[in-house]
Scaffold this motif. Structure first.
Motif, PDB file in Angstrom:
ATOM      1  N   GLY A 142      55.316   9.843   3.071  1.00 55.86           N
ATOM      2  CA  GLY A 142      56.031  10.120   1.835  1.00 55.86           C
ATOM      3  C   GLY A 142      55.941  11.591   1.460  1.00 55.86           C
ATOM      4  N   PHE A 143      56.744  11.987   0.468  1.00 57.08           N
ATOM      5  CA  PHE A 143      56.795  13.375   0.029  1.00 57.08           C
ATOM      6  C   PHE A 143      55.593  13.692  -0.859  1.00 57.08           C
ATOM      7  CE2 PHE A 143      61.241  12.293   0.822  1.00 57.08           C
ATOM      8  CZ  PHE A 143      61.595  13.324   1.679  1.00 57.08           C
ATOM      9  N   GLY A 144      55.044  14.862  -0.659  1.00 52.84           N
ATOM     10  CA  GLY A 144      53.931  15.321  -1.486  1.00 52.84           C
ATOM     11  C   GLY A 144      52.590  15.155  -0.802  1.00 52.84           C
ATOM     12  N   SER A 145      51.630  15.930  -1.286  1.00 53.96           N
ATOM     13  CA  SER A 145      50.280  15.875  -0.725  1.00 53.96           C
ATOM     14  C   SER A 145      49.607  14.562  -1.110  1.00 53.96           C
ATOM     15  CB  SER A 145      49.457  17.058  -1.235  1.00 53.96           C
ATOM     16  OG  SER A 145      48.122  16.960  -0.808  1.00 53.96           O
ATOM     17  N   LYS A 146      48.987  13.939  -0.139  1.00 50.71           N
ATOM     18  CA  LYS A 146      48.298  12.666  -0.366  1.00 50.71           C
ATOM     19  C   LYS A 146      46.784  12.821  -0.312  1.00 50.71           C
ATOM     20  CE  LYS A 146      51.207  11.649   2.809  1.00 50.71           C
ATOM     21  NZ  LYS A 146      52.333  12.500   2.391  1.00 50.71           N
ATOM     22  N   ARG A 147      46.328  14.039  -0.270  1.00 50.94           N
ATOM     23  CA  ARG A 147      44.908  14.317  -0.094  1.00 50.94           C
ATOM     24  C   ARG A 147      44.092  13.860  -1.309  1.00 50.94           C
ATOM     25  NH1 ARG A 147      41.502  18.645  -1.317  1.00 50.94           N
ATOM     26  NH2 ARG A 147      39.739  18.895   0.128  1.00 50.94           N
ATOM     27  N   ARG A 148      44.537  14.196  -2.513  1.00 48.49           N
ATOM     28  CA  ARG A 148      43.770  13.848  -3.707  1.00 48.49           C
ATOM     29  C   ARG A 148      43.687  12.331  -3.887  1.00 48.49           C
ATOM     30  NH1 ARG A 148      45.007  12.690  -8.930  1.00 48.49           N
ATOM     31  NH2 ARG A 148      47.214  13.030  -8.510  1.00 48.49           N
ATOM     32  N   VAL A 149      44.791  11.636  -3.656  1.00 55.36           N
ATOM     33  CA  VAL A 149      44.806  10.183  -3.840  1.00 55.36           C
ATOM     34  C   VAL A 149      43.878   9.499  -2.839  1.00 55.36           C
ATOM     35  CG1 VAL A 149      46.267   8.131  -3.859  1.00 55.36           C
ATOM     36  CG2 VAL A 149      47.142  10.288  -4.758  1.00 55.36           C
ATOM     37  N   LEU A 150      43.936   9.920  -1.586  1.00 53.52           N
ATOM     38  CA  LEU A 150      43.084   9.289  -0.566  1.00 53.52           C
ATOM     39  C   LEU A 150      41.610   9.612  -0.789  1.00 53.52           C
ATOM     40  CD1 LEU A 150      45.195   9.703   2.710  1.00 53.52           C
ATOM     41  CD2 LEU A 150      45.051   7.760   1.159  1.00 53.52           C
ATOM     42  N   ASN A 151      41.328  10.813  -1.276  1.00 55.44           N
ATOM     43  CA  ASN A 151      39.930  11.142  -1.571  1.00 55.44           C
ATOM     44  C   ASN A 151      39.401  10.299  -2.729  1.00 55.44           C
ATOM     45  OD1 ASN A 151      39.748  13.010   0.470  1.00 55.44           O
ATOM     46  ND2 ASN A 151      40.135  14.780  -0.842  1.00 55.44           N
ATOM     47  N   GLU A 152      40.244  10.055  -3.739  1.00 55.55           N
ATOM     48  CA  GLU A 152      39.827   9.168  -4.833  1.00 55.55           C
ATOM     49  C   GLU A 152      39.595   7.748  -4.332  1.00 55.55           C
ATOM     50  OE1 GLU A 152      42.845   9.507  -7.746  1.00 55.55           O
ATOM     51  OE2 GLU A 152      42.220  11.504  -8.434  1.00 55.55           O
ATOM     52  N   PHE A 153      40.459   7.295  -3.449  1.00 50.74           N
ATOM     53  CA  PHE A 153      40.281   5.962  -2.879  1.00 50.74           C
ATOM     54  C   PHE A 153      38.979   5.879  -2.083  1.00 50.74           C
ATOM     55  CE2 PHE A 153      41.161   3.204   0.902  1.00 50.74           C
ATOM     56  CZ  PHE A 153      41.095   1.985   0.242  1.00 50.74           C
ATOM     57  N   ALA A 154      38.629   6.946  -1.384  1.00 49.70           N
ATOM     58  CA  ALA A 154      37.405   6.954  -0.577  1.00 49.70           C
ATOM     59  C   ALA A 154      36.162   6.944  -1.451  1.00 49.70           C
ATOM     60  CB  ALA A 154      37.401   8.165   0.344  1.00 49.70           C
ATOM     61  N   THR A 155      36.162   7.715  -2.520  1.00 46.54           N
ATOM     62  CA  THR A 155      34.964   7.822  -3.360  1.00 46.54           C
ATOM     63  C   THR A 155      34.818   6.651  -4.327  1.00 46.54           C
ATOM     64  OG1 THR A 155      36.236   9.202  -4.894  1.00 46.54           O
ATOM     65  CG2 THR A 155      34.927  10.331  -3.206  1.00 46.54           C
ATOM     66  N   GLU A 156      35.931   6.131  -4.852  1.00 45.30           N
ATOM     67  CA  GLU A 156      35.854   5.092  -5.876  1.00 45.30           C
ATOM     68  C   GLU A 156      35.763   3.687  -5.295  1.00 45.30           C
ATOM     69  OE1 GLU A 156      39.094   5.556  -8.550  1.00 45.30           O
ATOM     70  OE2 GLU A 156      38.653   7.663  -8.994  1.00 45.30           O
ATOM     71  N   TYR A 157      36.296   3.469  -4.101  1.00 47.31           N
ATOM     72  CA  TYR A 157      36.330   2.116  -3.547  1.00 47.31           C
ATOM     73  C   TYR A 157      35.607   2.006  -2.209  1.00 47.31           C
ATOM     74  CZ  TYR A 157      39.561   0.457  -7.123  1.00 47.31           C
ATOM     75  OH  TYR A 157      40.131   0.075  -8.310  1.00 47.31           O
ATOM     76  N   CYS A 158      35.984   2.860  -1.253  1.00 39.67           N
ATOM     77  CA  CYS A 158      35.408   2.718   0.096  1.00 39.67           C
ATOM     78  C   CYS A 158      33.907   2.952   0.108  1.00 39.67           C
ATOM     79  CB  CYS A 158      36.097   3.683   1.057  1.00 39.67           C
ATOM     80  SG  CYS A 158      37.871   3.382   1.259  1.00 39.67           S
ATOM     81  N   ALA A 159      33.443   3.904  -0.698  1.00 34.99           N
ATOM     82  CA  ALA A 159      32.013   4.232  -0.694  1.00 34.99           C
ATOM     83  C   ALA A 159      31.157   3.072  -1.199  1.00 34.99           C
ATOM     84  CB  ALA A 159      31.767   5.468  -1.543  1.00 34.99           C
ATOM     85  N   ARG A 160      31.747   2.099  -1.891  1.00 30.11           N
ATOM     86  CA  ARG A 160      30.978   0.955  -2.380  1.00 30.11           C
ATOM     87  C   ARG A 160      30.610  -0.020  -1.259  1.00 30.11           C
ATOM     88  NH1 ARG A 160      34.665  -0.958  -7.552  1.00 30.11           N
ATOM     89  NH2 ARG A 160      34.679   1.044  -8.696  1.00 30.11           N
ATOM     90  N   PHE A 161      31.409  -0.042  -0.211  1.00 26.36           N
ATOM     91  CA  PHE A 161      31.253  -1.070   0.816  1.00 26.36           C
ATOM     92  C   PHE A 161      30.831  -0.524   2.175  1.00 26.36           C
ATOM     93  CE2 PHE A 161      34.476  -2.363  -2.235  1.00 26.36           C
ATOM     94  CZ  PHE A 161      33.987  -3.605  -2.650  1.00 26.36           C
ATOM     95  N   GLY A 162      30.595   0.747   2.295  1.00 25.79           N
ATOM     96  CA  GLY A 162      30.172   1.280   3.577  1.00 25.79           C
ATOM     97  C   GLY A 162      30.128   2.794   3.586  1.00 25.79           C
ATOM     98  N   HIS A 163      29.948   3.338   4.766  1.00 21.32           N
ATOM     99  CA  HIS A 163      29.910   4.786   4.941  1.00 21.32           C
ATOM    100  C   HIS A 163      31.340   5.330   5.021  1.00 21.32           C
ATOM    101  CE1 HIS A 163      25.561   4.759   5.697  1.00 21.32           C
ATOM    102  NE2 HIS A 163      25.777   3.676   6.445  1.00 21.32           N
ATOM    103  N   VAL A 164      31.509   6.552   4.589  1.00 28.74           N
ATOM    104  CA  VAL A 164      32.831   7.189   4.559  1.00 28.74           C
ATOM    105  C   VAL A 164      32.756   8.530   5.277  1.00 28.74           C
ATOM    106  CG1 VAL A 164      34.700   8.082   3.124  1.00 28.74           C
ATOM    107  CG2 VAL A 164      33.419   6.069   2.388  1.00 28.74           C
ATOM    108  N   VAL A 165      33.698   8.765   6.170  1.00 31.74           N
ATOM    109  CA  VAL A 165      33.840  10.055   6.850  1.00 31.74           C
ATOM    110  C   VAL A 165      35.264  10.544   6.609  1.00 31.74           C
ATOM    111  CG1 VAL A 165      33.850  11.260   9.065  1.00 31.74           C
ATOM    112  CG2 VAL A 165      32.122   9.514   8.606  1.00 31.74           C
ATOM    113  N   VAL A 166      35.384  11.745   6.043  1.00 32.74           N
ATOM    114  CA  VAL A 166      36.686  12.332   5.725  1.00 32.74           C
ATOM    115  C   VAL A 166      36.942  13.488   6.680  1.00 32.74           C
ATOM    116  CG1 VAL A 166      38.106  13.434   3.960  1.00 32.74           C
ATOM    117  CG2 VAL A 166      36.463  11.669   3.310  1.00 32.74           C
ATOM    118  N   ALA A 167      38.100  13.486   7.308  1.00 32.97           N
ATOM    119  CA  ALA A 167      38.483  14.537   8.261  1.00 32.97           C
ATOM    120  C   ALA A 167      39.739  15.225   7.754  1.00 32.97           C
ATOM    121  CB  ALA A 167      38.727  13.948   9.646  1.00 32.97           C
ATOM    122  N   ASN A 168      39.661  16.532   7.634  1.00 32.44           N
ATOM    123  CA  ASN A 168      40.808  17.341   7.210  1.00 32.44           C
ATOM    124  C   ASN A 168      41.507  17.901   8.451  1.00 32.44           C
ATOM    125  OD1 ASN A 168      40.314  17.021   4.381  1.00 32.44           O
ATOM    126  ND2 ASN A 168      38.691  18.562   4.534  1.00 32.44           N
ATOM    127  N   GLY A 169      42.448  17.120   8.966  1.00 31.13           N
ATOM    128  CA  GLY A 169      43.115  17.534  10.191  1.00 31.13           C
ATOM    129  C   GLY A 169      44.013  18.727  10.035  1.00 31.13           C
TER     130      GLY A 169
END
Length: 429
Positions: free
Chosen positions: A139-166
């Motif tokens: 989709g149009f627009g940067s998705k970095r902020r939204v995915l980082n919020e998803f990683a910190t607010e939800y994914c981090a509750r259930f496991g380890h998180v690794v973020v890669a800035n390709g």
């Protein structure tokens, strides 16, 4: 001998009249030829020749093709982006700030990214990940902020998180593997789920065959959840149908002898209309040509001589090149730049960057003599070798002098930018 009846005057008058008539007839024939040569006459004759029954040469498609391709193109080679000089970082920031103050426009934000809709969206993402799918955002627009919020607010509750800035130029796939290896107890069978958040999986480092193969192996691991984003319009071509539709094996089942590879994608339209500030932080946004991804760059704003084919580079690009050369090459660059600045200041060049800098360059013979005295290059081969790195990156350009003075070398940088680069080099040494 002919005999004439009457006097000689009558005979001479009759002969004169015959000559005048012949001249008039000749002039009339010439006039008819001229009339036939006029465009209207030629067109009428061509129309008569085109009547049925006449000898007409029909133009085939083969002839039409070569006739069309043989015509000269009227498209101008002067592109607007090649005529606009790049801005400095300060000029770019000042222009953006002044433009933002004059426009009272509220930023656009899709309704799907409101707080209530976003929470429902994140819950859906977690459910789909738990079902064995991986998520691919477009989709149009940067998705970095939204995915980082998803990683910190939800994914981090259930496991380890690794973020890669390709999107980062220095990113390498081995960095991602190193981050995964650093997770405590990574080889433990009771390990929690591992969430991989990859920004711009369509970036160049991740498009390599080896990197893609390793990603396909990780993506089908039942304990790994992959969430990635793409921005390139042709990014879907990276994944075959079999890779996109592959499914993860059961986590409690016996693993196959040969690990399966694929991605098990679920596609989501995550249009944010947000600016690509982080993704474009490593590019030259001060130049219109910075948006051009491919194609040769051309010279700009008269900084180079005509016919050299070089371009005006930015201060950042010059520092990147100088960071990878030897100390002798840096000394040679400082020598060329110092001489050029002295020549510019001696001629009082106001409005630097708008004049042809070839006239302020230094001759190759003079430069070689100075470099030899300073023990920078002892022979012509060493001198050409040091200049080769700069010429390959258009940091130093050359052209034949107009007055027969031999080869002229100069740096296609504006006065203030060249002074800044030389100051940084001298501070490092």
């Amino acid at each position: 001998m002919p005999r004439y009846f009457g006097n000689d005057e009558e005979h001479s008058s009759e002969s004169d009249e015959e000559e005048v008539e012949e001249e008039l007839i000749g002039e009339e024939s010439e006039l008819e030829d001229v009339v036939q040569a006029t465009p209207s006459r030629r067109k009428r004759v061509e129309d008569e020749d085109a009547l049925p029954g006449t000898n007409l040469v029909v133009e085939t498609a083969f002839d039409a093709y070569f006739k069309h391709n043989g015509t000269r193109s009227r498209t101008s080679a002067n592109v607007f982006s090649s005529l606009v000089p790049p801005l400095t970082a300060e000029e770019y920031a000042e222009g953006i700030e002044s433009a933002s103050k004059g426009l009272n426009i509220e930023p656009l934000e899709p309704s799907i990214l409101t707080e209530s809709s976003r929470d429902l969206l994140f819950v859906r993402f977690m459910r789909e990940l738990a079902e064995g799918f991986n998520l691919l955002m477009y989709g149009f627009g940067s998705k970095r902020r939204v995915l980082n919020e998803f990683a910190t607010e939800y994914c981090a509750r259930f496991g380890h998180v690794v973020v890669a800035n390709g999107f980062q130029p220095e990113f390498a796939f081995k960095d991602l593997l190193s981050s995964i290896e650093c997770i405590p107890g990574i080889l433990d069978t009771e390990l929690q789920s591992l969430y991989l958040i990859i920004h711009n999986i369509d970036a160049a480092p991740l498009r390599a065959p080896k990197a893609k193969s390793c990603l396909a192996l990780l993506a089908l691991n039942p304990r790994i959840r992959l969430v990635a984003s793409i921005d390139h319009i042709n990014a879907p071509l990276l994944f075959s149908t079999s890779e996109s539709t592959a499914r993860k094996p059961d986590a409690h089942a016996t693993p196959p002898a040969v690990p399966r590879r694929g991605f098990a994608w679920l596609w989501h339209d995550l249009t944010t209309l947000a600016p690509y500030d982080s993704e474009l932080a490593f590019t030259d946004r001060t130049s219109i040509k910075g948006a051009h991804g491919g194609g040769p760059r051309k010279k700009t704003d008269g900084l180079v001589a005509q016919g050299t084919g070089a371009m005006a580079i930015t201060e950042t690009a010059a520092l990147h090149v100088l960071a990878s050369v030897t100390q002798k090459a840096k000394k040679l660059f400082v020598l060329i730049g110092t001489r050029q600045l002295e020549s510019v200041e001696d001629n009082d060049l106001t409005g630097a960057g708008t004049e042809d800098l070839q006239q302020y360059g230094i001759g190759y013979d003079m430069l070689f003599n100075i470099a030899r005295n300073d023990f920078i290059a002892t022979n012509d081969t060493a001198m050409r070798s040091l200049l080769g790195e700069f010429r390959d990156h258009n940091l130093v350009v050359s052209a034949q002098g107009t007055t027969g003075s031999g080869e002229i070398l100069w740096i296609p940088l504006r006065k203030e930018r060249l002074a800044s680069v030389l100051k940084l080099l001298q501070d490092d040494t």
